[in-house]
Design an enzyme around this catalytic site. Structure first.
Site, PDB file in Angstrom:
ATOM      1  N   LYS A 113       0.816  -1.218   0.000  1.00  0.00           N
ATOM      2  CA  LYS A 113       0.000   0.000   0.000  1.00  0.00           C
ATOM      3  C   LYS A 113       0.850   1.270   0.000  1.00  0.00           C
ATOM      4  CE  LYS A 113      -4.229  -1.874   1.974  1.00  0.00           C
ATOM      5  NZ  LYS A 113      -3.879  -3.276   2.320  1.00  0.00           N
TER       6      LYS A 113
HETATM    7  C1  LIG Z   1      -4.568  -4.333   1.710  1.00  0.00           C
HETATM    8  C2  LIG Z   1      -3.869  -5.648   1.676  1.00  0.00           C
HETATM    9  C3  LIG Z   1      -4.286  -6.689   0.830  1.00  0.00           C
HETATM   10  C4  LIG Z   1      -5.524  -6.598  -0.034  1.00  0.00           C
HETATM   11  O1  LIG Z   1      -5.386  -5.686  -1.096  1.00  0.00           O
HETATM   12  P1  LIG Z   1      -6.669  -5.131  -1.872  1.00  0.00           P
HETATM   13  O2  LIG Z   1      -6.153  -4.128  -2.812  1.00  0.00           O
HETATM   14  O3  LIG Z   1      -7.576  -4.552  -0.832  1.00  0.00           O
HETATM   15  O4  LIG Z   1      -7.296  -6.311  -2.550  1.00  0.00           O
HETATM   16  C5  LIG Z   1      -3.535  -7.864   0.799  1.00  0.00           C
HETATM   17  N1  LIG Z   1      -2.447  -8.007   1.585  1.00  0.00           N
HETATM   18  C6  LIG Z   1      -2.025  -7.036   2.423  1.00  0.00           C
HETATM   19  C7  LIG Z   1      -0.837  -7.272   3.271  1.00  0.00           C
HETATM   20  C8  LIG Z   1      -2.711  -5.819   2.495  1.00  0.00           C
HETATM   21  O5  LIG Z   1      -2.284  -4.873   3.334  1.00  0.00           O
END
Ligand SMILES: *Cc1c(COP(=O)(O)O)cnc(C)c1O
Length: 437
Positions: A107
């Site tokens: 993210k």
């Molecule tokens: C947010 C997150 C996800 C999921 O990603 P999306 O874009 O919401 O599908 C998967 N793994 C981790 C570690 C995350 O922080």
């Protein structure tokens, strides 16, 4: 270029308005009106480019009509101060490690890009201060808080459930200070999310201050995630392994995989996608039945994927709406798998003991889905390793009977002093707190 709403009821917005507002007025998600494809020559040339160069051309395709190239390149440079290597785990299976950013999760890319783009718009137009509200069960809060740290004109309020976020995660947003304010809510993650939703709907509050969100509904946060799909392709093409690429994405709100689908529609040669889920398997049910039935989330080991109503599902439907039979096309391109906590733990143990590779619980779903999809000899499987295992140290240590090392970046956060404001879960107390800001 304009952005339309997936609900088609709101008037199309400029990039700036789409980024500042987040969600369209009709509660739909913004989509770019055009997707500029790469030429076959551009695709073939990716393997000779750096991550930075690749990201600049992808950013140019999305935002080039609206932002000067120098500004866009600066934003990309500041966003990508780290690498996302594709590491071979065994045979033809690669882990695309997206955890080399400041908070050790994928993210970081979207959050940093969005912070800089929003900051640019505010500075450019002398806009009134913008307040980002973000509810978190852990990972989103840290990426958003660090992405926006020190960006002028923006204040971030991170709402998190008291006692329900691991200490490692908590210190990543509560120790920052500056323009980051942590609100410790006496309630659950759902209570935090409900508070944020109510705030966006409250007229008095919206007159008092400019509010926006920073989750993957925001185009500036989810689109930049396509950078690393292009980079994954480039890395594998370089070693002659990109002809039949299968990419497996641990999915929660489906922002990450949707960014990959954008890459696909821009001409990136990806043969197949896999949406890997934990027990929150609404998408898998959709693939099986053609019906989309959201339901309350259940708690799992891969908690960043505990989502019962994936917000970007509307974008996936929209991307395929150009086909006569969208559901059939979705099923052709994307398959789904789901894993229980026991299965996640077993995968982590096997991969650690057989290949000496540390998976986090989210990446474990992605890896196992590649195995279960039955890759052919010619195919190369890439799973996105979405977080560093140390972010889930206690879970990982318990499963692997290990004592994994905490990277320096994480240890630095743990040295800071926690600063947070405690609030109860009533909207009135949250609102009166914000009205005083
Ligand atoms: C947010 C997150 C996800 C999921 O990603 P999306 O874009 O919401 O599908 C998967 N793994 C981790 C570690 C995350 O922080």
């Amino acid at each position: 270029m304009n952005y339309y709403s997936t609900n088609k009821q709101a008037t199309p917005a400029s990039l700036k308005d789409a980024v500042i507002k987040g969600l369209a007025g009709d509660k739909g998600l913004y989509m770019p009106e055009k997707i500029r494809p790469f030429t076959p020559a551009e695709i073939a040339g990716l393997k000779n480019k750096s991550f930075h160069e690749i990201a600049c051309s992808v950013a140019q395709a999305f935002f080039g009509e609206d932002i000067e190239p120098e500004v866009l390149n600066r934003i990309v440079t500041e966003t990508l101060a780290f690498d996302t290597p594709a590491v071979q785990v065994h045979d033809h299976i690669y882990s695309l490690e997206l955890f080399h950013g400041p908070t050790l999760a994928f993210k970081d890319v979207g959050a940093r890009f969005m912070a800089r783009l929003l900051g640019y718009f505010i500075e450019q137009e002398d806009q009134q201060e913008v307040n980002v509200l973000v509810a978190t069960s852990g990972d989103t809060g840290s990426a958003v808080a660090n992405g926006f740290l020190g960006v002028p004109g923006i204040k971030v309020y991170v709402l998190y459930p008291k006692g329900k976020v691991s200490p490692i995660q908590e210190c990543q947003f509560t120790t920052l200070g500056q323009n980051i304010i942590s609100l410790e809510i006496d309630g659950t993650f759902d209570d935090c999310q409900a508070l944020v939703k109510s705030a966006f709907m409250d007229n008095e509050l919206n007159q008092h201050m400019k509010l926006t969100s920073a989750n993957s509904i925001n185009v500036a946060r989810f689109l930049p995630q396509s950078f690393y799909y292009f980079y994954a392709y480039a890395q594998l093409d370089k070693i002659g392994k990109a002809n039949e690429l299968v990419i497996s994405v641990p999915s929660g709100n489906f922002g990450n995989i949707t960014a990959g689908l954008f890459g696909y529609f821009m001409g990136l040669p990806i043969k197949h996608f896999i949406a890997a889920n934990n027990r929150n398997d609404i998408f898998l049910e959709y693939l099986k039945t053609g019906e989309y039935n959201p339901r309350p989330s259940v708690a799992t080991l891969a908690n960043a994927m505990d989502v019962g109503d994936p917000s970007n599902f509307a974008r996936i439907l929209d991307l395929f709406s150009k086909y006569e039979h969208p559901y059939e096309e979705i099923k052709k391109l994307i398959s789904g798998f789901r894993y229980t906590d026991e299965e996640i733990a077993a995968t982590m143990q096997q991969v650690y003991s057989k290949y000496n590779y540390l998976l986090d619980p989210h990446g474990a779903c992605g890896y196992q889905a590649l195995i279960d999809s039955g890759l052919t000899e010619k195919e190369t499987g890439v799973f996105l390793e979405t977080a560093h295992p140390a972010k889930f140290k206690s879970t990982v240590d318990e499963i692997l009977n290990s004592d994994i090392e905490i990277p320096v970046k994480l240890r630095e956060f743990m040295k800071g002093t926690k600063q947070s404001i405690e609030l109860n879960k009533n909207f009135e107390s949250f609102k009166s707190y914000l009205m005083k800001q």
